[in-house]
Scaffold this motif. Structure first.
Motif, PDB file in Angstrom:
ATOM      1  N   MET A  63      11.384  40.182  51.992  1.00 48.43           N
ATOM      2  CA  MET A  63      10.674  39.221  51.173  1.00 48.43           C
ATOM      3  C   MET A  63      11.275  37.833  51.413  1.00 48.43           C
ATOM      4  N   PRO A  64      10.433  36.825  51.711  1.00 49.18           N
ATOM      5  CA  PRO A  64      10.977  35.509  52.005  1.00 49.18           C
ATOM      6  C   PRO A  64      11.562  34.851  50.770  1.00 49.18           C
ATOM      7  N   ASP A  65      12.642  34.104  50.995  1.00 52.08           N
ATOM      8  CA  ASP A  65      13.275  33.340  49.934  1.00 52.08           C
ATOM      9  C   ASP A  65      12.441  32.074  49.715  1.00 52.08           C
ATOM     10  N   VAL A  66      12.103  31.793  48.475  1.00 51.04           N
ATOM     11  CA  VAL A  66      11.292  30.611  48.180  1.00 51.04           C
ATOM     12  C   VAL A  66      12.171  29.558  47.531  1.00 51.04           C
ATOM     13  N   GLN A  67      12.134  28.365  48.088  1.00 55.99           N
ATOM     14  CA  GLN A  67      12.899  27.255  47.537  1.00 55.99           C
ATOM     15  C   GLN A  67      11.925  26.181  47.070  1.00 55.99           C
ATOM     16  N   ASN A  68      12.105  25.707  45.873  1.00 54.48           N
ATOM     17  CA  ASN A  68      11.250  24.648  45.355  1.00 54.48           C
ATOM     18  C   ASN A  68      11.841  23.295  45.697  1.00 54.48           C
ATOM     19  N   GLN A  69      11.010  22.442  46.250  1.00 55.84           N
ATOM     20  CA  GLN A  69      11.426  21.076  46.539  1.00 55.84           C
ATOM     21  C   GLN A  69      10.561  20.144  45.713  1.00 55.84           C
ATOM     22  N   ALA A  70      11.211  19.352  44.850  1.00 51.88           N
ATOM     23  CA  ALA A  70      10.478  18.448  43.969  1.00 51.88           C
ATOM     24  C   ALA A  70      10.671  17.011  44.424  1.00 51.88           C
ATOM     25  N   ARG A  71       9.573  16.263  44.328  1.00 51.12           N
ATOM     26  CA  ARG A  71       9.602  14.841  44.682  1.00 51.12           C
ATOM     27  C   ARG A  71       8.890  14.079  43.579  1.00 51.12           C
ATOM     28  N   ALA A  72       9.533  13.036  43.061  1.00 47.13           N
ATOM     29  CA  ALA A  72       8.912  12.214  42.018  1.00 47.13           C
ATOM     30  C   ALA A  72       7.835  11.341  42.651  1.00 47.13           C
ATOM     31  N   VAL A  73       6.613  11.415  42.105  1.00 49.94           N
ATOM     32  CA  VAL A  73       5.521  10.565  42.590  1.00 49.94           C
ATOM     33  C   VAL A  73       5.213   9.446  41.594  1.00 49.94           C
ATOM     34  N   LEU A  74       5.599   9.637  40.342  1.00 51.46           N
ATOM     35  CA  LEU A  74       5.513   8.586  39.325  1.00 51.46           C
ATOM     36  C   LEU A  74       6.758   8.672  38.455  1.00 51.46           C
ATOM     37  N   GLU A  75       7.314   7.541  38.128  1.00 51.33           N
ATOM     38  CA  GLU A  75       8.433   7.461  37.187  1.00 51.33           C
ATOM     39  C   GLU A  75       7.939   6.753  35.932  1.00 51.33           C
ATOM     40  N   GLY A  76       8.803   6.578  34.955  1.00 51.92           N
ATOM     41  CA  GLY A  76       8.432   5.971  33.685  1.00 51.92           C
ATOM     42  C   GLY A  76       7.644   4.671  33.796  1.00 51.92           C
ATOM     43  N   PRO A  77       8.143   3.671  34.546  1.00 49.13           N
ATOM     44  CA  PRO A  77       7.398   2.403  34.645  1.00 49.13           C
ATOM     45  C   PRO A  77       6.023   2.577  35.304  1.00 49.13           C
ATOM     46  N   ASP A  78       5.912   3.503  36.259  1.00 50.75           N
ATOM     47  CA  ASP A  78       4.626   3.761  36.916  1.00 50.75           C
ATOM     48  C   ASP A  78       3.626   4.350  35.922  1.00 50.75           C
ATOM     49  N   ILE A  79       4.083   5.280  35.103  1.00 52.49           N
ATOM     50  CA  ILE A  79       3.221   5.896  34.097  1.00 52.49           C
ATOM     51  C   ILE A  79       2.785   4.843  33.084  1.00 52.49           C
ATOM     52  N   HIS A  80       3.720   3.990  32.680  1.00 48.89           N
ATOM     53  CA  HIS A  80       3.395   2.916  31.733  1.00 48.89           C
ATOM     54  C   HIS A  80       2.296   2.015  32.296  1.00 48.89           C
ATOM     55  N   ARG A  81       2.438   1.609  33.551  1.00 46.14           N
ATOM     56  CA  ARG A  81       1.429   0.746  34.184  1.00 46.14           C
ATOM     57  C   ARG A  81       0.089   1.464  34.318  1.00 46.14           C
ATOM     58  N   ALA A  82       0.121   2.727  34.696  1.00 45.33           N
ATOM     59  CA  ALA A  82      -1.128   3.488  34.853  1.00 45.33           C
ATOM     60  C   ALA A  82      -1.867   3.598  33.525  1.00 45.33           C
ATOM     61  N   LEU A  83      -1.147   3.878  32.446  1.00 39.68           N
ATOM     62  CA  LEU A  83      -1.789   3.997  31.142  1.00 39.68           C
ATOM     63  C   LEU A  83      -2.310   2.651  30.646  1.00 39.68           C
ATOM     64  N   THR A  84      -1.591   1.590  30.944  1.00 38.17           N
ATOM     65  CA  THR A  84      -2.061   0.249  30.576  1.00 38.17           C
ATOM     66  C   THR A  84      -3.361  -0.063  31.305  1.00 38.17           C
ATOM     67  N   ARG A  85      -3.412   0.273  32.588  1.00 45.25           N
ATOM     68  CA  ARG A  85      -4.630   0.033  33.378  1.00 45.25           C
ATOM     69  C   ARG A  85      -5.793   0.868  32.845  1.00 45.25           C
ATOM     70  N   ILE A  86      -5.532   2.139  32.557  1.00 45.24           N
ATOM     71  CA  ILE A  86      -6.581   3.010  32.025  1.00 45.24           C
ATOM     72  C   ILE A  86      -7.100   2.455  30.689  1.00 45.24           C
ATOM     73  N   ALA A  87      -6.201   2.000  29.824  1.00 45.03           N
ATOM     74  CA  ALA A  87      -6.626   1.439  28.531  1.00 45.03           C
ATOM     75  C   ALA A  87      -7.547   0.243  28.751  1.00 45.03           C
ATOM     76  N   HIS A  88      -7.178  -0.635  29.682  1.00 47.39           N
ATOM     77  CA  HIS A  88      -8.030  -1.791  29.986  1.00 47.39           C
ATOM     78  C   HIS A  88      -9.382  -1.337  30.549  1.00 47.39           C
ATOM     79  N   GLU A  89      -9.376  -0.340  31.412  1.00 48.65           N
ATOM     80  CA  GLU A  89     -10.634   0.155  31.997  1.00 48.65           C
ATOM     81  C   GLU A  89     -11.539   0.765  30.926  1.00 48.65           C
ATOM     82  N   ILE A  90     -10.947   1.483  29.979  1.00 48.54           N
ATOM     83  CA  ILE A  90     -11.739   2.055  28.886  1.00 48.54           C
ATOM     84  C   ILE A  90     -12.395   0.933  28.092  1.00 48.54           C
TER      85      ILE A  90
END
Length: 185
Positions: free
Chosen positions: A1-28
């Motif tokens: 059975m193959p050994d499975v290793q999880n590799q995680a990479r951050a695609v958004l951090e706190g400031p990115d999420i803040h900006r995305a939500l601000t943009r979405i709020a403006h778009e709404i």
């Protein structure tokens, strides 16, 4: 059975999420021509948190509170018989309800579209909105149903071997979106 290793990479951090939500709020606000008839309904768990954050931003921009609630989709899921029993969540609608309002469903990740379909079915049982829109922090593709988000924080093309995990300060102690790739060894 193959050994499975999880590799995680951050695609958004706190400031990115803040900006995305601000943009979405403006778009709404732009698309609905103000917040007078808007209701935000979060799909638990993280969608509910994101809906509250969007409501806070809209209140900052417009100077008015936007009604916020949650919509439990547990009994509307199409995988109930495939998974173990899970506890029912709570649907919490604003006091004035959703009839005749523009409801913006809010979720963290849009994937197959099945969660949103369940939310639409649940929405039918609690009222009759004038219109329904969808806001999501991450759209990762791989739709199985003809569902599209109106507001997207980040389009993130993924493979089926990858998972998207959203962490929010209120539930997880930090804000981040991770792309987790499982590699066989």
């Amino acid at each position: 059975m193959p050994d499975v290793q999880n590799q995680a990479r951050a695609v958004l951090e706190g400031p990115d999420i803040h900006r995305a939500l601000t943009r979405i709020a403006h778009e709404i606000l732009e698309r609905t021509k103000g917040a007078q008839s808007v209701v935000l309904l979060g799909i638990p768990t993280r969608g509910a948190t994101l809906a509250r954050r969007l409501a806070e931003r809209i209140a900052q921009f417009e100077g008015m509170k936007v009604p916020v609630g949650t919509i439990d989709i547990t009994m509307y899921r199409d995988d109930l018989r495939l998974r173990p029993a899970r506890p029912l969540g709570r649907t919490d609608l604003p006091p004035d309800g959703i009839d005749g309002r523009t409801v913006v469903l809010v979720d963290d990740v849009l994937f197959s579209g099945r969660t949103v379909r369940a939310a639409l079915d649940a929405l039918n049982d609690v009222g009759r909105p004038r219109a329904v829109q969808l806001a999501t922090l991450v759209d990762r593709g791989h739709r199985e149903l003809p569902i599209r988000a109106d507001y997207v924080g980040k389009n993130l093309p993924t493979s089926m071997a990858e998972k998207v995990k959203v962490y929010l300060e209120e539930t997880d102690g930090r804000d981040a979106v991770l792309l987790i790739k499982e590699e066989a060894r």
